[in-house]
Design a protein around this motif. Sequence first.
Motif, PDB file in Angstrom:
ATOM      1  N   GLY A  65      -3.164  -3.326  -8.052  1.00 24.28           N
ATOM      2  CA  GLY A  65      -4.146  -4.265  -7.930  1.00 24.28           C
ATOM      3  C   GLY A  65      -3.813  -5.382  -8.969  1.00 24.28           C
ATOM      4  N   ASP A  66      -3.537  -6.397  -8.223  1.00 23.73           N
ATOM      5  CA  ASP A  66      -3.115  -7.694  -9.144  1.00 23.73           C
ATOM      6  C   ASP A  66      -4.577  -8.509  -9.340  1.00 23.73           C
ATOM      7  OD1 ASP A  66      -0.469  -8.554  -6.840  1.00 23.73           O
ATOM      8  OD2 ASP A  66      -0.378  -7.592  -9.015  1.00 23.73           O
ATOM      9  N   TYR A  67      -5.620  -8.266  -8.448  1.00 19.05           N
ATOM     10  CA  TYR A  67      -6.799  -8.771  -8.531  1.00 19.05           C
ATOM     11  C   TYR A  67      -7.886  -7.764  -8.240  1.00 19.05           C
ATOM     12  CZ  TYR A  67      -3.998 -12.976  -7.953  1.00 19.05           C
ATOM     13  OH  TYR A  67      -3.084 -13.997  -8.001  1.00 19.05           O
ATOM     14  N   TRP A  68      -9.020  -7.610  -8.904  1.00 17.20           N
ATOM     15  CA  TRP A  68     -10.115  -6.635  -8.685  1.00 17.20           C
ATOM     16  C   TRP A  68     -11.329  -7.539  -8.400  1.00 17.20           C
ATOM     17  CZ3 TRP A  68      -9.468  -1.589  -8.217  1.00 17.20           C
ATOM     18  CH2 TRP A  68      -8.279  -1.110  -8.548  1.00 17.20           C
ATOM     19  N   GLY A  69     -12.274  -7.046  -7.725  1.00 12.97           N
ATOM     20  CA  GLY A  69     -13.578  -7.491  -7.439  1.00 12.97           C
ATOM     21  C   GLY A  69     -14.504  -6.469  -8.341  1.00 12.97           C
ATOM     22  N   GLN A  70     -15.641  -6.864  -8.457  1.00  6.75           N
ATOM     23  CA  GLN A  70     -16.766  -6.406  -9.423  1.00  6.75           C
ATOM     24  C   GLN A  70     -17.004  -5.036  -8.248  1.00  6.75           C
ATOM     25  OE1 GLN A  70     -17.538  -8.295  -7.367  1.00  6.75           O
ATOM     26  NE2 GLN A  70     -19.698  -7.767  -6.556  1.00  6.75           N
ATOM     27  N   GLY A  71     -17.824  -3.930  -8.989  1.00  3.93           N
ATOM     28  CA  GLY A  71     -17.933  -2.835  -8.291  1.00  3.93           C
ATOM     29  C   GLY A  71     -19.328  -3.113  -7.333  1.00  3.93           C
ATOM     30  N   THR A  72     -19.564  -2.218  -6.390  1.00  2.94           N
ATOM     31  CA  THR A  72     -20.595  -2.251  -5.773  1.00  2.94           C
ATOM     32  C   THR A  72     -21.001  -0.798  -5.645  1.00  2.94           C
ATOM     33  OG1 THR A  72     -22.015  -2.871  -3.762  1.00  2.94           O
ATOM     34  CG2 THR A  72     -19.734  -2.236  -3.560  1.00  2.94           C
ATOM     35  N   GLN A  73     -22.236  -0.377  -6.010  1.00  6.56           N
ATOM     36  CA  GLN A  73     -22.601   1.031  -5.970  1.00  6.56           C
ATOM     37  C   GLN A  73     -23.159   1.688  -4.578  1.00  6.56           C
ATOM     38  OE1 GLN A  73     -23.232   3.254  -8.734  1.00  6.56           O
ATOM     39  NE2 GLN A  73     -23.618   4.636  -7.070  1.00  6.56           N
TER      40      GLN A  73
ATOM     41  N   CYS B   6       0.792  -1.103   0.042  1.00  5.52           N
ATOM     42  CA  CYS B   6      -0.045  -0.109  -0.130  1.00  5.52           C
ATOM     43  C   CYS B   6       0.768   1.254  -0.010  1.00  5.52           C
ATOM     44  CB  CYS B   6      -0.676  -0.130   1.322  1.00  5.52           C
ATOM     45  SG  CYS B   6      -2.126  -1.250   1.639  1.00  5.52           S
ATOM     46  N   PRO B   7       0.249   2.396  -0.672  1.00  2.00           N
ATOM     47  CA  PRO B   7      -0.947   2.362  -1.287  1.00  2.00           C
ATOM     48  C   PRO B   7      -0.854   1.719  -2.771  1.00  2.00           C
ATOM     49  CG  PRO B   7       0.270   4.302  -1.156  1.00  2.00           C
ATOM     50  CD  PRO B   7       0.954   3.560  -0.280  1.00  2.00           C
ATOM     51  N   MET B   8      -1.718   1.131  -3.108  1.00  2.63           N
ATOM     52  CA  MET B   8      -1.707   0.393  -4.316  1.00  2.63           C
ATOM     53  C   MET B   8      -1.546   1.529  -5.749  1.00  2.63           C
ATOM     54  SD  MET B   8      -4.494  -2.424  -3.987  1.00  2.63           S
ATOM     55  CE  MET B   8      -4.738  -3.322  -2.530  1.00  2.63           C
ATOM     56  N   THR B   9      -1.842   2.757  -5.388  1.00  2.93           N
ATOM     57  CA  THR B   9      -1.557   3.606  -6.459  1.00  2.93           C
ATOM     58  C   THR B   9       0.004   3.741  -6.634  1.00  2.93           C
ATOM     59  OG1 THR B   9      -2.314   5.356  -4.887  1.00  2.93           O
ATOM     60  CG2 THR B   9      -3.699   4.475  -6.656  1.00  2.93           C
ATOM     61  N   THR B  10       0.873   3.507  -5.721  1.00  3.44           N
ATOM     62  CA  THR B  10       2.172   3.598  -5.899  1.00  3.44           C
ATOM     63  C   THR B  10       2.609   2.913  -7.116  1.00  3.44           C
ATOM     64  OG1 THR B  10       2.515   3.528  -3.518  1.00  3.44           O
ATOM     65  CG2 THR B  10       4.350   3.058  -4.744  1.00  3.44           C
ATOM     66  N   TRP B  11       1.956   1.804  -7.498  1.00  3.19           N
ATOM     67  CA  TRP B  11       2.561   0.765  -8.732  1.00  3.19           C
ATOM     68  C   TRP B  11       1.532   1.345  -9.883  1.00  3.19           C
ATOM     69  CZ3 TRP B  11       5.599  -0.397  -5.385  1.00  3.19           C
ATOM     70  CH2 TRP B  11       5.126  -0.789  -4.065  1.00  3.19           C
ATOM     71  N   VAL B  12       2.404   0.957 -10.897  1.00  2.00           N
ATOM     72  CA  VAL B  12       2.113   1.414 -12.261  1.00  2.00           C
ATOM     73  C   VAL B  12       0.850   1.016 -12.789  1.00  2.00           C
ATOM     74  CG1 VAL B  12       2.554   1.376 -14.643  1.00  2.00           C
ATOM     75  CG2 VAL B  12       4.468   1.799 -13.085  1.00  2.00           C
ATOM     76  N   ASN B  13       0.790  -0.301 -12.378  1.00  2.00           N
ATOM     77  CA  ASN B  13      -0.726  -1.114 -12.638  1.00  2.00           C
ATOM     78  C   ASN B  13      -1.026  -1.703 -11.361  1.00  2.00           C
ATOM     79  OD1 ASN B  13      -0.781  -0.798 -15.687  1.00  2.00           O
ATOM     80  ND2 ASN B  13       0.856  -1.983 -15.656  1.00  2.00           N
TER      81      ASN B  13
END
Length: 124
Positions: A111-119, A102-109
């Motif tokens: 998130g190795d894995y992503w879930g679907q979104g929830t509104q 963390c933070p994940m935005t440190t990395w170029v891409n």
Amino acid sequence: DVQLQASGGGLVQAGGSLRLSCAASGFSFRDYAKGWFRQAPGKEREEVSCVTSDGITYYADSVKGRFTIISDNAKKTVYLQMNSLKLEDTAVYYCAADFRGCPMTTWVNPGDYWGQGTQVTVSS
């Protein structure tokens, strides 16, 4: 198969609370950083919160003091407790896992894995 299943979104009045959940399977949950991102219409994706495998937490300034991230390794689930919700918290929320930390935005891409979104919709 790797899965991240997000749930818990909904409609809530400003000032209210919601708890998002993200159940993981198919990878070594405890070894990964886990986090939440959100994206509002017309806006870029924003990292909201992240917790490392060691339990160190990160929060965006916009949610500090209102949101809490909790990782339950036994249940392989990461939660985002959202209190004192504001209209500007309205977005689709996504959970993610990243081995790099963390933070994940440190990395170029991030998130190795992503879930679907929830509104999440906050009304006045």
